[in-house]
Design a protein around this motif. Structure first.
Motif, PDB file in Angstrom:
ATOM      1  N   PHE A  56       0.845  -1.183   0.000  1.00  0.00           N
ATOM      2  CA  PHE A  56       0.000   0.000   0.000  1.00  0.00           C
ATOM      3  C   PHE A  56       0.885   1.239   0.000  1.00  0.00           C
ATOM      4  CE2 PHE A  56      -2.409  -3.466   1.829  1.00  0.00           C
ATOM      5  CZ  PHE A  56      -3.564  -3.415   1.062  1.00  0.00           C
ATOM      6  N   GLU A  57       0.421   2.261  -0.673  1.00  0.00           N
ATOM      7  CA  GLU A  57       1.167   3.513  -0.792  1.00  0.00           C
ATOM      8  C   GLU A  57       1.558   4.040   0.588  1.00  0.00           C
ATOM      9  OE1 GLU A  57       3.118   5.990  -3.112  1.00  0.00           O
ATOM     10  OE2 GLU A  57       1.555   4.819  -4.092  1.00  0.00           O
ATOM     11  N   GLU A  64       9.459  -3.934   4.446  1.00  0.00           N
ATOM     12  CA  GLU A  64      10.168  -3.673   3.188  1.00  0.00           C
ATOM     13  C   GLU A  64      10.288  -2.192   2.860  1.00  0.00           C
ATOM     14  OE1 GLU A  64       8.919  -5.954  -0.264  1.00  0.00           O
ATOM     15  OE2 GLU A  64       8.255  -7.562   1.051  1.00  0.00           O
ATOM     16  N   TYR A  65       9.559  -1.356   3.575  1.00  0.00           N
ATOM     17  CA  TYR A  65       9.516   0.079   3.279  1.00  0.00           C
ATOM     18  C   TYR A  65      10.913   0.694   3.197  1.00  0.00           C
ATOM     19  CZ  TYR A  65       8.255   5.018   3.706  1.00  0.00           C
ATOM     20  OH  TYR A  65       8.120   6.371   3.494  1.00  0.00           O
ATOM     21  N   LYS A  66      11.800   0.285   4.100  1.00  0.00           N
ATOM     22  CA  LYS A  66      13.156   0.840   4.136  1.00  0.00           C
ATOM     23  C   LYS A  66      14.138   0.059   3.260  1.00  0.00           C
ATOM     24  CE  LYS A  66      12.560   2.661   8.773  1.00  0.00           C
ATOM     25  NZ  LYS A  66      12.975   2.600  10.166  1.00  0.00           N
ATOM     26  N   ASN A  72       4.537  -3.001  -6.481  1.00  0.00           N
ATOM     27  CA  ASN A  72       3.313  -3.787  -6.353  1.00  0.00           C
ATOM     28  C   ASN A  72       2.285  -3.090  -5.459  1.00  0.00           C
ATOM     29  OD1 ASN A  72       4.782  -5.779  -7.814  1.00  0.00           O
ATOM     30  ND2 ASN A  72       3.483  -7.335  -6.931  1.00  0.00           N
ATOM     31  N   ILE A  73       2.107  -1.804  -5.698  1.00  0.00           N
ATOM     32  CA  ILE A  73       1.171  -0.998  -4.910  1.00  0.00           C
ATOM     33  C   ILE A  73      -0.254  -1.310  -5.348  1.00  0.00           C
ATOM     34  CG2 ILE A  73       0.464   1.360  -4.321  1.00  0.00           C
ATOM     35  CD1 ILE A  73       3.232   0.575  -3.213  1.00  0.00           C
TER      36      ILE A  73
END
Length: 183
Positions: A56-57, A64-66, A72-73
């Motif tokens: 998700f945005e 995994e954000y960092k 794959n949003i």
């Protein structure tokens, strides 16, 4: 042996040259092989699971954000199955032995209904295809092993953006997880 084919993360963002986290040429090079595996599995009455990474945005809480750029949003074209694999899915998606499941972690088993669905159907062997060999395929293979599944990895149906890690992962699958590595 009751098999299930897992098609893992074969999305536009992971495969296309302009994908957000692409494995590029190696991933594009396995497209026809995965499509052929889907044909064979459906024809033979095996179960086919399309397992798709879902993000998700601006989800700053996802691990995994960092680590990786956004990919794959939800609701973006980058999350769609890629190329011939998308065409195969569209052709077979209404069949009772075909499933599409979202996943939010590397492993196709983590936080999904995959294990339950496989158990209910008496599946004892998983065939792992898709991308990325040393990340999502690896984590799925380890979980499959720990859950007692036999594992088959067709080398011609997995790819990575890291050739060395790809090769080492195949060795690990075989030597540490007892996987059968097929051509």
């Amino acid at each position: 042996m009751n098999k299930a084919l897992l098609v893992i993360d074969y999305s536009y963002d992971f495969v296309a040259p302009d994908g957000k986290l692409t494995a590029g040429e190696p991933a594009m090079g396995i497209e026809g092989n995965i499509a052929g595996r889907i044909d064979s599995a459906v024809r033979d009455g095996e179960f086919v699971f399309f397992m798709m990474d879902l993000h998700f945005e601006n989800d700053i809480y996802h691990p995994e954000y960092k680590l990786f750029p956004p990919h794959n949003i939800d609701g973006t074209p980058g999350r769609e199955l890629y190329g011939e694999v998308l065409k195969k899915y569209e052709a077979v998606k209404s069949q009772e032995n075909v499933f599409f499941l979202d996943k939010t972690r590397y492993s196709a088993f983590s936080g999904t209904r995959l294990h339950q669905l496989l158990q209910e159907r008496g599946v004892d062997t998983v065939v792992l295809t898709g991308v990325v060999t040393d990340i999502c395929i690896m984590h799925t293979a380890v979980d499959a092993y720990n859950l007692g599944y036999d594992i088959i990895v067709p080398e011609s149906c997995v790819a990575s953006f890291n050739p060395e890690a790809h090769t080492e992962s195949l060795k690990h699958f075989q030597n540490s997880l007892g996987a059968v590595i097929e051509p």
